[in-house]
Scaffold this motif. Sequence first.
Motif, PDB file in Angstrom:
ATOM      1  N   ILE A   1      31.679  36.100  37.783  1.00 55.06           N
ATOM      2  CA  ILE A   1      32.718  35.900  36.761  1.00 55.06           C
ATOM      3  C   ILE A   1      33.665  37.096  36.757  1.00 55.06           C
ATOM      4  CG2 ILE A   1      33.196  35.616  34.296  1.00 55.06           C
ATOM      5  CD1 ILE A   1      30.389  34.284  34.072  1.00 55.06           C
ATOM      6  N   MET A   2      33.098  38.305  36.805  1.00 57.48           N
ATOM      7  CA  MET A   2      33.930  39.511  36.814  1.00 57.48           C
ATOM      8  C   MET A   2      34.887  39.497  37.998  1.00 57.48           C
ATOM      9  SD  MET A   2      34.505  42.466  35.215  1.00 57.48           S
ATOM     10  CE  MET A   2      36.229  42.530  35.632  1.00 57.48           C
ATOM     11  N   LEU A   3      34.384  39.146  39.172  1.00 52.54           N
ATOM     12  CA  LEU A   3      35.238  39.074  40.359  1.00 52.54           C
ATOM     13  C   LEU A   3      36.335  38.027  40.191  1.00 52.54           C
ATOM     14  CD1 LEU A   3      32.534  39.418  43.150  1.00 52.54           C
ATOM     15  CD2 LEU A   3      34.451  40.963  42.784  1.00 52.54           C
ATOM     16  N   ALA A   4      35.996  36.894  39.593  1.00 50.85           N
ATOM     17  CA  ALA A   4      36.983  35.827  39.378  1.00 50.85           C
ATOM     18  C   ALA A   4      38.065  36.246  38.385  1.00 50.85           C
ATOM     19  CB  ALA A   4      36.291  34.559  38.892  1.00 50.85           C
ATOM     20  N   VAL A   5      37.714  37.110  37.451  1.00 52.57           N
ATOM     21  CA  VAL A   5      38.697  37.623  36.491  1.00 52.57           C
ATOM     22  C   VAL A   5      39.525  38.743  37.128  1.00 52.57           C
ATOM     23  CG1 VAL A   5      38.942  38.916  34.320  1.00 52.57           C
ATOM     24  CG2 VAL A   5      37.355  36.981  34.448  1.00 52.57           C
ATOM     25  N   TYR A   6      38.857  39.651  37.817  1.00 57.50           N
ATOM     26  CA  TYR A   6      39.512  40.846  38.339  1.00 57.50           C
ATOM     27  C   TYR A   6      40.413  40.577  39.538  1.00 57.50           C
ATOM     28  CZ  TYR A   6      40.122  45.682  39.856  1.00 57.50           C
ATOM     29  OH  TYR A   6      40.662  46.895  40.210  1.00 57.50           O
ATOM     30  N   GLU A   7      39.958  39.731  40.455  1.00 59.02           N
ATOM     31  CA  GLU A   7      40.681  39.545  41.710  1.00 59.02           C
ATOM     32  C   GLU A   7      42.148  39.143  41.529  1.00 59.02           C
ATOM     33  OE1 GLU A   7      40.492  37.060  45.895  1.00 59.02           O
ATOM     34  OE2 GLU A   7      38.670  37.272  44.711  1.00 59.02           O
ATOM     35  N   PRO A   8      42.467  38.104  40.757  1.00 57.98           N
ATOM     36  CA  PRO A   8      43.890  37.753  40.635  1.00 57.98           C
ATOM     37  C   PRO A   8      44.701  38.843  39.940  1.00 57.98           C
ATOM     38  CG  PRO A   8      42.543  36.306  39.260  1.00 57.98           C
ATOM     39  CD  PRO A   8      41.605  37.161  40.063  1.00 57.98           C
ATOM     40  N   TRP A   9      44.079  39.514  38.972  1.00 56.85           N
ATOM     41  CA  TRP A   9      44.776  40.596  38.263  1.00 56.85           C
ATOM     42  C   TRP A   9      45.088  41.728  39.234  1.00 56.85           C
ATOM     43  CZ3 TRP A   9      43.449  45.733  37.421  1.00 56.85           C
ATOM     44  CH2 TRP A   9      44.242  46.415  36.492  1.00 56.85           C
ATOM     45  N   PHE A  10      44.081  42.158  39.989  1.00 57.41           N
ATOM     46  CA  PHE A  10      44.250  43.267  40.919  1.00 57.41           C
ATOM     47  C   PHE A  10      45.240  42.916  42.027  1.00 57.41           C
ATOM     48  CE2 PHE A  10      43.006  45.639  44.746  1.00 57.41           C
ATOM     49  CZ  PHE A  10      43.140  46.940  44.275  1.00 57.41           C
ATOM     50  N   LYS A  11      45.090  41.736  42.609  1.00 55.54           N
ATOM     51  CA  LYS A  11      46.003  41.323  43.675  1.00 55.54           C
ATOM     52  C   LYS A  11      47.445  41.282  43.185  1.00 55.54           C
ATOM     53  CE  LYS A  11      43.128  38.719  46.906  1.00 55.54           C
ATOM     54  NZ  LYS A  11      42.891  37.387  47.509  1.00 55.54           N
ATOM     55  N   SER A  12      47.640  40.821  41.960  1.00 54.74           N
ATOM     56  CA  SER A  12      49.011  40.765  41.434  1.00 54.74           C
ATOM     57  C   SER A  12      49.597  42.166  41.291  1.00 54.74           C
ATOM     58  CB  SER A  12      49.068  40.020  40.092  1.00 54.74           C
ATOM     59  OG  SER A  12      48.542  40.801  39.039  1.00 54.74           O
ATOM     60  N   LYS A  13      48.781  43.139  40.916  1.00 58.66           N
ATOM     61  CA  LYS A  13      49.255  44.523  40.791  1.00 58.66           C
ATOM     62  C   LYS A  13      49.611  45.094  42.162  1.00 58.66           C
ATOM     63  CE  LYS A  13      48.531  44.392  36.452  1.00 58.66           C
ATOM     64  NZ  LYS A  13      49.562  43.598  35.817  1.00 58.66           N
ATOM     65  N   VAL A  14      48.767  44.850  43.166  1.00 61.53           N
ATOM     66  CA  VAL A  14      49.034  45.350  44.515  1.00 61.53           C
ATOM     67  C   VAL A  14      50.280  44.683  45.091  1.00 61.53           C
ATOM     68  CG1 VAL A  14      48.149  45.455  46.892  1.00 61.53           C
ATOM     69  CG2 VAL A  14      46.626  45.991  44.969  1.00 61.53           C
ATOM     70  N   LYS A  15      50.365  43.366  44.974  1.00 57.49           N
ATOM     71  CA  LYS A  15      51.531  42.642  45.500  1.00 57.49           C
ATOM     72  C   LYS A  15      52.815  43.075  44.801  1.00 57.49           C
ATOM     73  CE  LYS A  15      49.017  38.491  46.893  1.00 57.49           C
ATOM     74  NZ  LYS A  15      48.739  37.074  46.586  1.00 57.49           N
ATOM     75  N   SER A  16      52.742  43.286  43.506  1.00 55.34           N
ATOM     76  CA  SER A  16      53.913  43.737  42.746  1.00 55.34           C
ATOM     77  C   SER A  16      54.376  45.101  43.235  1.00 55.34           C
ATOM     78  CB  SER A  16      53.586  43.793  41.252  1.00 55.34           C
ATOM     79  OG  SER A  16      54.647  44.325  40.523  1.00 55.34           O
ATOM     80  N   PHE A  17      53.430  46.007  43.438  1.00 53.10           N
ATOM     81  CA  PHE A  17      53.788  47.328  43.950  1.00 53.10           C
ATOM     82  C   PHE A  17      54.445  47.216  45.313  1.00 53.10           C
ATOM     83  CE2 PHE A  17      52.792  50.579  47.011  1.00 53.10           C
ATOM     84  CZ  PHE A  17      53.537  51.620  46.494  1.00 53.10           C
ATOM     85  N   LEU A  18      53.837  46.460  46.211  1.00 55.35           N
ATOM     86  CA  LEU A  18      54.359  46.341  47.569  1.00 55.35           C
ATOM     87  C   LEU A  18      55.756  45.711  47.580  1.00 55.35           C
ATOM     88  CD1 LEU A  18      51.128  45.289  49.503  1.00 55.35           C
ATOM     89  CD2 LEU A  18      52.225  47.542  49.474  1.00 55.35           C
ATOM     90  N   ALA A  19      55.990  44.762  46.699  1.00 52.58           N
ATOM     91  CA  ALA A  19      57.308  44.120  46.631  1.00 52.58           C
ATOM     92  C   ALA A  19      58.375  45.085  46.126  1.00 52.58           C
ATOM     93  CB  ALA A  19      57.246  42.893  45.723  1.00 52.58           C
TER      94      ALA A  19
END
Length: 193
Positions: free
Chosen positions: A54-72
Motif C-alpha cells: 500500500i505504501m508503495l502504491a501511495v508513494y510511487e505516483p507522488w515521487f514519480k510526479s516530483k521527479v518528472k516535474s523537476f526534469l521538465a
Amino acid sequence: MKLKSQKVHDAILKAARAEFTERGYVKATISKIAASAAISPSNVYVYFQSKLEIMLAVYEPWFKSKVKSFLAQQDVTAETENRIHALLTALWSQIPGRREGLTTPFMQALAMATPEEKYNPELLIWTENKIAEELIEILGAESLTRDQALAYAHLILITFDGVALRRNLQGLPDRSARMVQEMAALLAGIKKT
C-alpha cells in the motif's frame, strides 16, 4: 472470491495516504486505513498483500510526479555544475522536505520491510535510470558510460535515503547544502577531465 472495485481501491489509497501523512508508516494500521475507506480490514487484503505494498502504491505516483516535474523544469542552458546542483538539491532537499510528508513514511516502510513482504524494486530501478539518463545528458556520453552513470545514480539514491531518514531526527546538523555543493563540483569535474 470478491470482485475488485476501482472505487474501493482508490478509497484505500486515499485513506492510506492520509494515514501515512498524519501518523507515519509505523503508526498507520490496516484497521485505520480500512475504517477511513469504509471497508473491513480483511477487504484491504483483497486489493493489497501488505501495508508495504500500500505504501508503495501511495508513494510511487507522488515521487514519480516530483521527479518528472523537476526534469521538465530543468534549465538545459545552465552550466554543468549548476544543472547537477539543481538535480541534487531536488533529490536531497526539496523532495524529502515536502510538506506532504510521504518520503519519511516511505523510508520507515523500507526500514521495516521483511523478505516475506517481497519488496518490488521497480521504483528504485526507474529512479536510478532517470538519474543516470540525466547525468549522461548533463555530462555527455563521452564523459560518462551508462554503467558509471548508474553507479553514481545508485550513490545519489542511497544518499537520498539517508537524508530522508535523518529528517525525522532532531538535533542533527543539516549538511545537505554542502553535500550538494561538493558532489556537484565532483561530478562536474568528470566532464572537464
